[in-house]
Design a protein around this motif. Structure first.
Motif, short mmCIF file in Angstrom:
data_model
loop_
_atom_site.label_atom_id
_atom_site.label_comp_id
_atom_site.label_asym_id
_atom_site.label_seq_id
_atom_site.Cartn_x
_atom_site.Cartn_y
_atom_site.Cartn_z
N HIS A 199 59.11 79.59 -25.36
CA HIS A 199 59.14 78.13 -25.31
C HIS A 199 57.74 77.62 -25.00
O HIS A 199 57.11 78.07 -24.03
CB HIS A 199 60.14 77.67 -24.23
N THR A 222 65.67 87.49 -28.97
CA THR A 222 66.59 87.00 -29.99
C THR A 222 65.88 86.28 -31.14
O THR A 222 66.27 86.44 -32.29
CB THR A 222 67.62 86.05 -29.37
N SER A 223 64.85 85.50 -30.83
CA SER A 223 64.14 84.79 -31.90
C SER A 223 62.79 84.31 -31.38
O SER A 223 62.66 83.19 -30.89
CB SER A 223 64.97 83.59 -32.39
N VAL A 224 61.80 85.17 -31.51
CA VAL A 224 60.47 84.86 -30.99
C VAL A 224 59.54 84.47 -32.14
O VAL A 224 59.39 85.22 -33.11
CB VAL A 224 59.88 86.07 -30.24
N ASP A 225 58.94 83.31 -32.01
CA ASP A 225 57.95 82.83 -32.97
C ASP A 225 56.61 82.68 -32.25
O ASP A 225 56.54 82.06 -31.19
CB ASP A 225 58.35 81.47 -33.56
N GLY A 243 60.80 84.73 -35.91
CA GLY A 243 62.19 85.07 -35.62
C GLY A 243 62.38 86.50 -35.14
O GLY A 243 63.43 87.11 -35.39
N GLU A 279 63.65 83.97 -26.09
CA GLU A 279 62.81 83.14 -26.94
C GLU A 279 61.56 82.70 -26.20
O GLU A 279 61.53 82.64 -24.96
CB GLU A 279 63.58 81.90 -27.42
#
Length: 233
Positions: free
Chosen positions: A226, A27-30, A10, A224
């Motif tokens: 993907h 914003t929300s990187v995993d 996140g 993000e």
């Protein structure tokens, strides 16, 4: 299961603009990185690729989420501690090579070893020579980079990035200054050299053909990452 090296959960990065507005770059990187991985991250200009690279390389800190290195949360790590990890465990390969002007090939590769201790420091010339030989430049140790081709200069940069046997190598548009054929040869060399050393390779690029050479593929968009089954233009 292979050793986990790096994990982002996140992760966000927000900066304040001069007018007081917030710019949300990530914003929300995993992302989970394990030893031996080759990860390709593709994204258009302005999507936050450089910001992500800076976070992965501990050059910057997230404003949200968590970043773990070898299981330890480093989201709020201090500059000195980050520099120690970066110098020991992270190698960088850049588009413009970033070689030291006026220094020979071997002097460029030896440079990171000047901050080492023990055997690495005292045997730095031999270690650098062996690394240049590994990338096919064993006969060009004393050549000046400006007398060498772009592909040869990038191979010097690869040798420099790998000379301290880092756990993670970050490649930022590594073929951007090369023609297509030379770029493919350099990427094959970088992939093999990191795999043979057990390092993880993360390639950040706008070029689908470069990203496609990885074994795991992501697209950075709207802050993000993907997952992609395959990379297309």
């Amino acid at each position: 299961m292979r050793e986990e090296l790096l994990r982002l959960e996140g992760v966000a990065r927000t900066v304040e603009l001069p007018d007081g507005q917030d710019l949300h770059i990530l914003t929300s990187v995993d992302l989970e990185v394990r030893r031996g991985d080759h990860i390709g991250i593709i994204g258009r200009s302005g999507t936050g690729k450089s910001t992500l690279l800076n976070l992965l390389g501990l050059l910057d800190r997230p404003t949200g989420g968590s970043l773990h290195w070898a299981g330890k949360d480093l989201s709020a790590i201090g500059n000195r501690a980050a520099a120690r990890i970066r110098g020991r465990d992270i190698g960088f390969v850049f588009q413009q090579f970033n070689l030291l002007p006026g220094r020979t090939a071997i002097e460029n590769v030896m440079a990171p070893l000047l901050y080492a201790t023990g055997r690495e420091f005292w045997q730095r010339r031999r270690i650098a020579s062996e690394m240049l030989d590994q990338v096919g430049l064993g006969d060009r140790l004393d050549a000046m980079p400006h007398h060498m081709s772009g592909g040869e200069q990038q191979r010097i940069a690869i040798a420099r990035a790998l000379v301290r046997r880092p756990s993670v190598v970050l490649a930022d548009e590594p073929t951007g200054a090369l023609d297509v054929e030379t770029g493919e040869l350099v990427m094959n060399l970088l992939d093999k050299a990191t795999y043979d050393s057990g390092a993880a390779l993360i390639t950040i690029t706008h070029d689908p053909s470069v990203a496609a050479m990885a074994r795991r593929h992501y697209r950075l968009a709207e802050g993000e990452l993907h997952v992609l089954d395959e990379v297309t233009a």
